[in-house]
Design a protein around this motif. Structure first.
Motif, mmCIF file in Angstrom:
data_model
loop_
_atom_site.group_PDB
_atom_site.id
_atom_site.type_symbol
_atom_site.label_atom_id
_atom_site.label_comp_id
_atom_site.label_asym_id
_atom_site.label_seq_id
_atom_site.Cartn_x
_atom_site.Cartn_y
_atom_site.Cartn_z
ATOM 1 N N GLN A 202 0.429 -1.520 -0.339
ATOM 2 C CA GLN A 202 0.116 0.173 0.040
ATOM 3 C C GLN A 202 0.818 1.387 -0.067
ATOM 4 O O GLN A 202 0.547 2.215 -0.240
ATOM 5 N N ILE A 203 1.973 1.394 0.724
ATOM 6 C CA ILE A 203 2.436 2.356 0.349
ATOM 7 C C ILE A 203 4.412 1.725 -0.582
ATOM 8 O O ILE A 203 4.576 2.935 -1.229
ATOM 9 N N LYS A 205 6.468 1.895 -3.498
ATOM 10 C CA LYS A 205 6.238 1.308 -5.139
ATOM 11 C C LYS A 205 6.993 0.402 -5.462
ATOM 12 O O LYS A 205 6.774 -0.307 -6.350
ATOM 13 N N LYS A 259 5.191 13.942 -9.043
ATOM 14 C CA LYS A 259 4.591 13.055 -7.836
ATOM 15 C C LYS A 259 6.241 13.284 -7.300
ATOM 16 O O LYS A 259 6.790 12.653 -7.270
ATOM 17 N N ARG A 281 3.616 11.236 -0.378
ATOM 18 C CA ARG A 281 2.222 11.089 0.248
ATOM 19 C C ARG A 281 1.130 9.726 1.001
ATOM 20 O O ARG A 281 0.698 10.296 1.907
ATOM 21 N N ASP A 282 1.619 9.221 0.443
ATOM 22 C CA ASP A 282 1.441 7.782 0.859
ATOM 23 C C ASP A 282 1.668 8.137 2.569
ATOM 24 O O ASP A 282 1.144 7.103 3.126
ATOM 25 N N SER A 285 0.274 10.099 5.215
ATOM 26 C CA SER A 285 -1.660 10.131 4.782
ATOM 27 C C SER A 285 -2.114 10.156 5.985
ATOM 28 O O SER A 285 -2.647 10.781 7.205
ATOM 29 N N SER A 286 -1.372 8.727 6.656
ATOM 30 C CA SER A 286 -2.314 8.411 7.925
ATOM 31 C C SER A 286 -1.807 9.850 8.890
ATOM 32 O O SER A 286 -2.723 10.273 9.963
#
Length: 615
Positions: A202-203, A205, A259, A281-282, A285-286
């Motif tokens: 999810q984070i 890449k 990005k 950003r990811d 993000s939390s």
């Protein structure tokens, strides 16, 4: 009345002004605190990902360590063989023997040992090179030659034997022409990278391993494997290769095609890098939603916020300290203790039952308790050395500008332990204030190295020492002018046993003779197999014929009792030549060997178990 109104207005204005100032000050304070908290949390996330990167790099380092050790140990034996001009057939037998050993110990990532030895390509497996195969132009040979006697990690290539991408570990031998090498599968390195990608998908890449020139060794996207990002990569990938070609930063941030990306890097060895690429950003993000929402809520409850501010400031400082400690300790130490040199106190960061027993609930007077700590931790002989290492009064001079020093010893439970001091803090004048004392268990690594060493010294068929090890130990003993009896033993008519009963029965005879030797001589005696059906023994302290006769008669009795059903009534006999060392102050190993060899030939002139002393 008028004065009262004016006074009230003055009071209200002053109160409003004070309230406005307090409100503005509190607002700025709240924003400042939250910005600090946000940055601290960002640093905490960065530290966590740095630790993730370090753990992945350590996992790959551990994977590579065993093959590198295997090549180093094999090179020692092959260098001894070069020095003795050992025949190529015996060297080939050794290559096959160690390949069987490594097949049992590191089978999941190696195809075995091979060697370019004085013009011959000797392989531990059944692989036959294709026509025109020239070892001297292969990367495993050329890279080893460039390293000049140190283990070389060769850039991955397509292996002709397995048709898979592999990596070679090679080392140039002492004759500066021969090279020993081992091929390693990269499957586990690729799996490590893919597992990280899957667990953090999810984070994360991209996750990949490359060398400093940009050659991709493993990649979460397998199509990148084997590519050179410095030449064929996009602008961002070429930037990464350039950025880390000479040195490694812990992490960098860069904007790519609109990005923002964050890159974490950790060196695996002097040439490889573990790289994680994340979306910035990811990554944060939390934090964004939590802190923005909380800021608006706390903005309207100023009084509560003041108390909360003090608490969070304290927690912030504590979190900062904890992050530094966690980053320093990482995930490799069994215990970690912070030592405050100013107050001479102890703070446990990571503990275990052994360390709790050592402290016994007392966290004061560290420097005065060092002798007791050393005595309880180490075996008796090592305790003074441990005490000297733990001494704080000499720590600054021993650091000598470094941030850490370490010491290895055997503890009271006979386990290998590494102690390490790590600098944690200094005052404004640079005076040492705080250090970490961390304990690392290295017992498994030490035992693996010792097991490999013993395997490299053992004759695989019989379990006694091999020729290289046996001769080395005898030379060492006689260099110290130790006295003893040296024997050469040869099985009579062994070729006819092989011809008439087969090599399997011949091997059984050799094993039986080795067992007789082990039962006849002491554990302290040097018993080894010369090769084929020949053995040798050096019995330390045996200096008279009557003592030697007694030992060898016991050996002959064991030989006469050998029962191999397939031989039926055929008896096994052995011819023995023996001598003593030294017979003069100029005696040498070669002269001693020659005397025993002559004695063996004289014994062969007569039938039966015969012994000839040649003094």
């Amino acid at each position: 009345m008028k004065k009262y109104c004016i006074g009230k207005l003055h009071f209200n204005s002053r109160f409003s002004l004070i309230t406005c100032i307090i409100t503005l000050t509190s607002t700025f304070a709240i924003l400042s605190v939250f910005l600090r908290l946000y940055e601290a949390s960002k640093r905490n996330i960065i530290n966590q990902w740095q630790i993730e990167t370090v753990q992945a790099a350590n996992q790959i380092n551990k994977y590579m360590k065993m093959p590198v050790d295997a090549i180093s140990f094999s090179a020692v034996t092959l260098n001894e063989m070069l020095e003795k001009n050992t025949p190529h057939t015996e060297v080939h037998d050794y290559i096959k023997d160690v390949t069987e050993i490594y097949a049992a110990t590191i089978s999941e990532n190696s195809t075995g040992i091979y060697c370019y030895y004085q013009g011959d390509l000797l392989n531990g497996t059944e692989w036959t090179p294709p026509e025109g195969y020239n070892p001297k132009i292969r990367p495993w040979y050329t890279d080893a030659f460039e390293m000049g006697g140190k283990p070389a990690l060769v850039k991955p290539y397509l292996d002709l034997r397995t048709n898979t991408v592999m990596l070679s570990v090679s080392q140039l031998l002492d004759d500066l022409d021969s090279v020993v090498s081992m091929d390693i599968f990269l499957d586990n390195i690729q799996k490590t990278v893919e597992d990280k990608q899957y667990s953090k998908k999810q984070i994360l890449k991209n996750a990949f391993v490359m060398d400093r020139k940009g050659f991709v060794i493993a990649h979460s996207d397998s199509q990148y494997i084997g590519k050179n990002l410095g030449k064929t990569g996009n602008d961002f990938e070429k930037f990464l290769v350039k950025e880390f070609s000479a040195s490694v930063s812990e992490h960098i941030e860069k904007k790519v095609q609109g990005k923002n990306l964050t890159v974490f890097v950790e060196a695996i060895n002097s040439e490889w890098l573990m790289v994680f690429v994340l979306g910035t950003r990811d990554l944060y993000s939390s934090l964004r939603t939590i802190y923005i929402s909380s800021a608006f809520v706390l903005f309207f409850i100023l009084l509560v916020f003041l108390a909360f501010f003090l608490y969070m400031s304290y927690k912030y400082a504590e979190t900062e300290q904890l992050n530094r400690e966690i980053k320093a300790v990482a995930d490799i130490y069994v215990t970690a203790t912070k030592i405050n040199l100013k107050t001479d106190t102890i703070t446990c960061i990571r503990s275990n039952p052994d360390f709790d027993r050592l402290l016994d609930g007392d966290f004061t007077n560290y420097s005065k308790r060092i002798p007791d700590f050393a005595k309880k931790m180490a075996i008796e002989g090592a305790a003074p050395l441990v005490k000297d290492f733990m001494e704080l009064s000499t720590l600054e001079s021993r650091l000598n500008g470094s941030n850490s020093i370490s010491f290895e010893f055997i503890d009271d439970k006979e386990r290998w332990i590494r102690l390490r001091y790590i600098v944690l803090g200094r005052d404004e004048n640079g005076v040492l204030q705080q250090v970490l004392l961390v304990v690392e268990s290295i017992d498994e690594d030490k035992k693996q190295q010792e097991a490999l060493r013993k395997l490299s010294e053992t004759d695989m068929m019989t379990g006694v020492k091999n020729r290289g090890c046996g001769e080395m130990q005898i030379r060492e003993a006689i260099s110290k002018r130790k006295q003893g009896m040296f024997c050469l033993l040869d099985i009579d008519k062994f070729k006819s046993i092989n011809d008439n009963y087969g090599h399997q029965i011949g091997d059984a005879v050799i094993i039986a003779i080795a067992d007789c030797l082990k039962k006849s001589f002491r554990d302290s005696d040097i018993v080894f197999r010369l090769g084929g059906d020949e053995f040798a023994v050096f019995a330390d302290g045996v200096t008279r014929e009557e003592s030697g006769l007694k030992i060898l008669k016991r050996f002959f009795d064991y030989v006469e009792a050998i029962a191999i059903p397939e031989l039926k009534d055929r008896k096994i006999t052995v011819s023995v030549g023996a001598t003593f060392f030294p017979i003069s102050q100029f005696d040498t190993f070669e002269a001693m060997y020659q005397r025993s060899d002559v004695g063996t030939y004289k014994s062969k002139e007569r039938d039966g178990n015969m012994l000839t002393f040649n003094i």
